[in-house]
Structures are given as structure tokens and as C-alpha cells.
Design a protein around this motif. Structure first.
Motif, PDB file in Angstrom:
ATOM      1  N   MET A 111       2.050  17.849   6.132  1.00  0.00           N
ATOM      2  CA  MET A 111       0.734  18.075   6.724  1.00  0.00           C
ATOM      3  C   MET A 111       0.769  17.731   8.213  1.00  0.00           C
ATOM      4  SD  MET A 111      -2.961  16.693   5.393  1.00  0.00           S
ATOM      5  CE  MET A 111      -2.520  14.952   5.531  1.00  0.00           C
ATOM      6  N   THR A 112       0.265  18.630   9.051  1.00  0.00           N
ATOM      7  CA  THR A 112       0.251  18.408  10.494  1.00  0.00           C
ATOM      8  C   THR A 112      -1.167  18.408  11.081  1.00  0.00           C
ATOM      9  OG1 THR A 112       0.534  20.793  10.856  1.00  0.00           O
ATOM     10  CG2 THR A 112       2.533  19.440  10.784  1.00  0.00           C
ATOM     11  N   ASN A 113      -2.130  18.927  10.359  1.00  0.00           N
ATOM     12  CA  ASN A 113      -3.511  18.951  10.825  1.00  0.00           C
ATOM     13  C   ASN A 113      -4.427  18.842   9.619  1.00  0.00           C
ATOM     14  OD1 ASN A 113      -5.428  18.957  12.792  1.00  0.00           O
ATOM     15  ND2 ASN A 113      -5.170  21.094  13.401  1.00  0.00           N
ATOM     16  N   VAL A 114      -5.638  18.372   9.810  1.00  0.00           N
ATOM     17  CA  VAL A 114      -6.499  18.105   8.656  1.00  0.00           C
ATOM     18  C   VAL A 114      -7.972  18.180   9.048  1.00  0.00           C
ATOM     19  CG1 VAL A 114      -6.476  15.599   9.061  1.00  0.00           C
ATOM     20  CG2 VAL A 114      -6.910  16.481   6.755  1.00  0.00           C
ATOM     21  N   ILE A 115      -8.782  18.665   8.100  1.00  0.00           N
ATOM     22  CA  ILE A 115     -10.241  18.588   8.203  1.00  0.00           C
ATOM     23  C   ILE A 115     -10.730  17.780   7.010  1.00  0.00           C
ATOM     24  CG2 ILE A 115     -12.394  19.891   8.129  1.00  0.00           C
ATOM     25  CD1 ILE A 115     -10.978  22.189   9.520  1.00  0.00           C
ATOM     26  N   LEU A 116     -11.349  16.646   7.267  1.00  0.00           N
ATOM     27  CA  LEU A 116     -11.831  15.755   6.209  1.00  0.00           C
ATOM     28  C   LEU A 116     -13.335  15.899   6.037  1.00  0.00           C
ATOM     29  CD1 LEU A 116      -9.922  12.395   6.886  1.00  0.00           C
ATOM     30  CD2 LEU A 116      -9.402  14.140   5.194  1.00  0.00           C
ATOM     31  N   THR A 117     -13.780  15.973   4.807  1.00  0.00           N
ATOM     32  CA  THR A 117     -15.200  15.913   4.480  1.00  0.00           C
ATOM     33  C   THR A 117     -15.381  14.733   3.526  1.00  0.00           C
ATOM     34  OG1 THR A 117     -15.295  18.335   4.627  1.00  0.00           O
ATOM     35  CG2 THR A 117     -17.181  17.221   3.655  1.00  0.00           C
ATOM     36  N   LYS A 118     -15.888  13.624   4.070  1.00  0.00           N
ATOM     37  CA  LYS A 118     -15.932  12.383   3.305  1.00  0.00           C
ATOM     38  C   LYS A 118     -17.232  12.256   2.506  1.00  0.00           C
ATOM     39  CE  LYS A 118     -13.011   9.634   6.405  1.00  0.00           C
ATOM     40  NZ  LYS A 118     -12.929   8.395   7.216  1.00  0.00           N
ATOM     41  N   ASN A 119     -17.148  11.435   1.482  1.00  0.00           N
ATOM     42  CA  ASN A 119     -18.322  11.014   0.691  1.00  0.00           C
ATOM     43  C   ASN A 119     -19.119  12.191   0.129  1.00  0.00           C
ATOM     44  OD1 ASN A 119     -17.758   8.260   1.269  1.00  0.00           O
ATOM     45  ND2 ASN A 119     -18.767   8.498   3.267  1.00  0.00           N
ATOM     46  N   GLN A 120     -18.449  13.155  -0.437  1.00  0.00           N
ATOM     47  CA  GLN A 120     -19.138  14.262  -1.093  1.00  0.00           C
ATOM     48  C   GLN A 120     -19.581  13.837  -2.492  1.00  0.00           C
ATOM     49  OE1 GLN A 120     -16.336  17.602  -0.990  1.00  0.00           O
ATOM     50  NE2 GLN A 120     -17.699  18.633   0.455  1.00  0.00           N
ATOM     51  N   VAL A 121     -20.822  14.206  -2.848  1.00  0.00           N
ATOM     52  CA  VAL A 121     -21.344  13.950  -4.185  1.00  0.00           C
ATOM     53  C   VAL A 121     -21.977  15.237  -4.706  1.00  0.00           C
ATOM     54  CG1 VAL A 121     -21.733  11.485  -3.792  1.00  0.00           C
ATOM     55  CG2 VAL A 121     -23.553  13.134  -3.261  1.00  0.00           C
ATOM     56  N   GLN A 122     -22.083  15.342  -6.034  1.00  0.00           N
ATOM     57  CA  GLN A 122     -22.731  16.509  -6.635  1.00  0.00           C
ATOM     58  C   GLN A 122     -24.226  16.438  -6.361  1.00  0.00           C
ATOM     59  OE1 GLN A 122     -21.534  18.951  -9.208  1.00  0.00           O
ATOM     60  NE2 GLN A 122     -19.458  18.532  -8.485  1.00  0.00           N
ATOM     61  N   GLY A 123     -24.772  17.521  -5.749  1.00  0.00           N
ATOM     62  CA  GLY A 123     -26.194  17.514  -5.437  1.00  0.00           C
ATOM     63  C   GLY A 123     -26.626  18.821  -4.817  1.00  0.00           C
ATOM     64  N   ARG A 124     -27.797  18.786  -4.131  1.00  0.00           N
ATOM     65  CA  ARG A 124     -28.366  19.973  -3.492  1.00  0.00           C
ATOM     66  C   ARG A 124     -28.374  19.781  -1.987  1.00  0.00           C
ATOM     67  NH1 ARG A 124     -30.596  19.550  -8.440  1.00  0.00           N
ATOM     68  NH2 ARG A 124     -31.099  21.486  -9.572  1.00  0.00           N
ATOM     69  N   CYS A 125     -27.931  20.841  -1.291  1.00  0.00           N
ATOM     70  CA  CYS A 125     -27.868  20.774   0.171  1.00  0.00           C
ATOM     71  C   CYS A 125     -27.839  22.204   0.709  1.00  0.00           C
ATOM     72  CB  CYS A 125     -26.653  19.987   0.633  1.00  0.00           C
ATOM     73  SG  CYS A 125     -25.082  20.575  -0.049  1.00  0.00           S
ATOM     74  N   PRO A 126     -28.126  22.393   2.000  1.00  0.00           N
ATOM     75  CA  PRO A 126     -28.111  23.738   2.569  1.00  0.00           C
ATOM     76  C   PRO A 126     -26.684  24.272   2.715  1.00  0.00           C
ATOM     77  CG  PRO A 126     -28.631  22.116   4.267  1.00  0.00           C
ATOM     78  CD  PRO A 126     -28.628  21.383   2.967  1.00  0.00           C
ATOM     79  N   GLU A 127     -26.541  25.584   2.473  1.00  0.00           N
ATOM     80  CA  GLU A 127     -25.246  26.240   2.647  1.00  0.00           C
ATOM     81  C   GLU A 127     -24.951  26.398   4.137  1.00  0.00           C
ATOM     82  OE1 GLU A 127     -22.275  26.947   2.051  1.00  0.00           O
ATOM     83  OE2 GLU A 127     -22.379  28.446   0.435  1.00  0.00           O
TER      84      GLU A 127
END
Length: 398
Positions: free
Chosen positions: A102-118
Motif C-alpha cells: 500500500m502506498t496511498n490511502v483514504i480512511l473513513t473512520k468510525n462508520q456505523v450502520q445508520g441513515r445519512c445523505p448520499e
């Protein structure tokens, strides 16, 4: 004999035998010798020496294992202070004849199942709930529509989805690459090969190597071409690429190990040759879905007992290791076959000179008379000749 005719099918019962005619013609003689010399040069120089036509050959069987080492330190707003080791950037840790760094990364932390805008796009933008069909989803969406139109920000409204929230935003790829330090990582390539027909096996870690040598050596085509430890940046540079540019969106690199062994020589002369090449299209502007990336997640339970995950979109370089080659050893059978084929080819010189003599020279008709002689050996003809000879002899007696 008068009145005797040859049947039309009689040519099937004819027999022809070569006739040696010595022709004193310098032009034809020079052409004959030149063609013969050319055939001998081809058989001896190309077939026997260059292509080793005196040997029997066997194809290679090989296996490859890899081990990547290195540390990287990052300190950014998204990642804060973080140390990356092989367990973080080599995914998965073991692969057959390949490895991914791996040389580059996009992290999306603390995701939970729920409702949110696309995320805003052509299909997710909306003005009212009627624009969002409840239960609908497509392969490119992050979740299932709930049927509501909600604010994504102060200016944009998008359809609400049931998904892992907040959704990943990968519209902007970090540049320079977060793990650009992977250029200094090293990989140990262990390659074992065998030629079953000759009961011969060997490794790319040569017999004269020891532990202290492996700890200190690095592959260098001029100074140490047999070291099995490679710096990733050097491998990419050998392929004519820039590591830092490649690290942003990733790519696929090929590491080729070639074994071409002459087993008539000492086994120590059987050594590998390494080559490197980029396998994917490096022109990102001309490629749909360029580079190399994939997603994976790390799951845990937060303090509230809710299942949470960190989504990781990993960009990096996939190294494919290919092993090929062959071994040869002297064998009398292919030697005799190739020598016999070469001797048979010498007949080409005779055919070529016959064409020149019989069809191209001014005296071709004269040479044809000397080259061909027709002999009829039918019983009637022989009896006639014998009778004629008897009468002639009787006349001589008188």
C-alpha cells in the motif's frame, strides 16, 4: 520394334537413378560452393552452437515466496501521528508469486450502520422526497434509499440512504502519496526451481551466501546482480518509472526471473537474471479506472456497544513475480538428428545448380543431353537387338 507403343500408365513402372556429370563452369562452381558454405554455417553456427542443437532441453518448475520489510511514519490532519509496518501495508500478508504494498490511502473512520445523505452526483441530487424512490439502490451507490431528500450541506440536497455512515468520499486522492516512504521498503524474494528431466534443483539464494551477507546486500545490476533482496524504489526505477508518481494511484509491476542453464557446465554457472517492467497502462488520462486499488475494513465495538468500522481504500503497487527458463544437456540423439538434417540440406546446393545449368545457361540443351539418358529395356526390344546382333555376327563369320 515397329508398331510397339508404350502404355500411358507405363511411367509408373519407370525407375530413374542419378547420373554424375562433371561440369567445368566457374560461375556454377562458385555458386555451388557458396550455397554449401552457407548451409554449413547455418547448421554449425546457428543450429549446433547458438541454438545448442546438440542438447536435450527441459522446461522449468519453480515456486516463489516473498517477505516485505520497512517502516513508514505519517503525521497528517486525517491520520495524525502513525507508524506503519508490514502488517499494515502488505495486504494480504501472504500471496502466491505476488505481493501488494500500500502506498496511498483514504480512511473513513468510525462508520456505523445508520441513515445519512448520499454523496452528491447526477443520480443522488434531489429537490423533494418524490425524487428518491424508497428501497432503490444501484451498484454505484453507498446504500439503500430511504425515500427522503435531505441536506448534504447548505447548498446541496441529496437522497438519504441506509448505509455505513458517514459514507466514504474518495473524490480527492491524496497527493503526494501518504505512504511515499514505501520507496525504501525492501522485499526478500525466495525462488526455488527444478528441471525434473535432469534431476537438477537450485535456489536464487546462492550457496556462497550467508546470514551476514543477506542482511547487508541489496540488488544492484552492476555491483550485486544476485542479491535476492530488492528495494522497491530500485525495482520501479529499473522499469523506467517514477515511484512517487506511481504511488499516488498505484499500478502493477512485473518482476521476471529467468533461468537459462547449460548443465554441461558447472552448476555454479546456473544463475538467475532479473528484469522489471510495468504491466498496467501508465497513461492515466487514456485509461478507464487507472491504477490499482481496493477496499477493506477493520471492525470493532465502540464504548456504546455499537459495531463500528474503519473503511480503508488502499492504493498501491502489486508486484507479480514470473519465473521462466529452460535447461539443456548434451544428448547424442538430437545431435545426430541435427547433423543429419544439415547433411540433407546440402542437397539444396545441387538442386539450385541444376536449375541454373539446365534452364538458365545458354548451353542448357547441351547440358540436358549430358545429364539425362533414356534407356528402354522392354523384352521385345531386347530380343530384337539380340537377333540383330546374331545376324550381324554371322555375316562377319563369312
Amino acid at each position: 520394334m515397329e508398331g510397339y507403343c508404350t502404355p500411358a500408365w507405363d511411367f509408373l513402372l519407370e525407375y530413374d537413378t542419378p547420373r554424375i556429370v562433371l561440369i567445368k563452369n566457374r560461375t556454377v562452381g562458385v555458386i555451388n560452393r557458396l550455397v554449401q558454405l552457407g548451409i554449413l554455417a547455418y547448421v554449425i553456427g546457428w543450429v549446433l552452437v547458438w541454438e545448442k542443437g546438440y542438447q536435450e532441453f527441459d522446461s522449468i518448475i519453480g515456486s516463489v515466496t516473498t517477505k516485505v520489510k520497512g517502516l513508514a511514519f505519517t503525521n497528517s490532519t486525517l491520520l495524525e501521528e502513525h507508524v506503519w509496518d508490514a502488517a499494515d501495508y502488505v495486504i494480504p500478508s501472504q500471496q502466491e508469486s505476488s505481493f501488494f504494498v500500500m502506498t496511498n490511502v483514504i480512511l473513513t473512520k468510525n462508520q456505523v450502520q445508520g441513515r445519512c445523505p448520499e454523496l452528491p452526483n447526477k443520480t443522488s441530487r434531489c429537490k423533494s422526497d418524490s425524487d428518491c424512490a424508497a428501497g432503490y439502490h444501484d451498484p454505484h451507490s453507498n446504500g439503500i434509499l430511504t425515500g427522503k431528500c435531505v441536506n448534504y450541506n447548505e447548498k446541496v440536497q441529496t437522497c438519504e440512504i441506509f448505509a455505513w455512515c458517514p459514507v466514504e468520499n474518495d473524490t480527492v486522492i491524496p497527493k503526494p502519496a501518504i505512504l511515499g516512504a514505501a520507496e525504501n521498503f525492501t522485499v526478500l524474494i525466495k525462488n526455488s526451481i527444478a528441471f525434473p528431466k535432469f534431476h537438477f534443483s537450485k535456489r536464487n539464494i546462492l550457496t556462497n551466501a550467508n546470514t551476514s551477507y543477506l542482511k547487508a546486500c541489496r540488488f544492484n545490476r552492476k555491483n550485486d546482480p544476485f542479491c535476492p533482496i530488492f528495494r522497491l524504489g530500485d525495482m520501479v526505477q529499473e522499469a523506467g518509472e517514477d515511484f512517487q508518481q506511481l504511488a499516488v494511484q498505484g499500478g502493477v509491476m512485473g518482476l521476471f526471473i529467468e533461468w537459462n542453464c547449460n548443465l554441461d557446465q558447472s552448476p555454479s554457472q546456473c544463475v538467475p537474471k532479473y528484469a522489471f517492467q510495468r504491466l498496467d497502462n501508465k497513461h492515466y488520462s487514456e485509461t478507464l479506472s487507472p491504477g490499482y486499488n481496493f477496499r477493506f475494513a477493520k471492525y470493532f465495538i465502540n464504548k456504546n456497544g455499537t459495531e463500528t468500522r474503519t473503511l480503508i481504500k488502499a492504493y498501491g503497487i502489486r508486484f507479480e513475480v514470473e519465473v521462466f527458463g529452460r535447461a539443456g544437456k548434451f544428448d547424442i540423439i538430437p545431435t545426430m538428428i541435427n547433423i543429419g538434417s544439415g547433411l540433407a540440406l546440402l542437397g539444396v546446393a545441387t538442386i539450385l545448380c541444376d536449375i541454373i545449368v539446365l534452364y538458365l545457361l545458354k548451353k542448357s540443351n547441351y547440358y540436358k543431353e549430358k545429364k539425362f539418358k533414356y534407356v528402354e529395356d522392354y523384352e521385345l526390344g531386347i530380343e530384337s537387338e539380340n537377333s540383330y546382333g546374331t545376324i550381324e555376327n554371322s555375316g562377319n563369320t563369312n
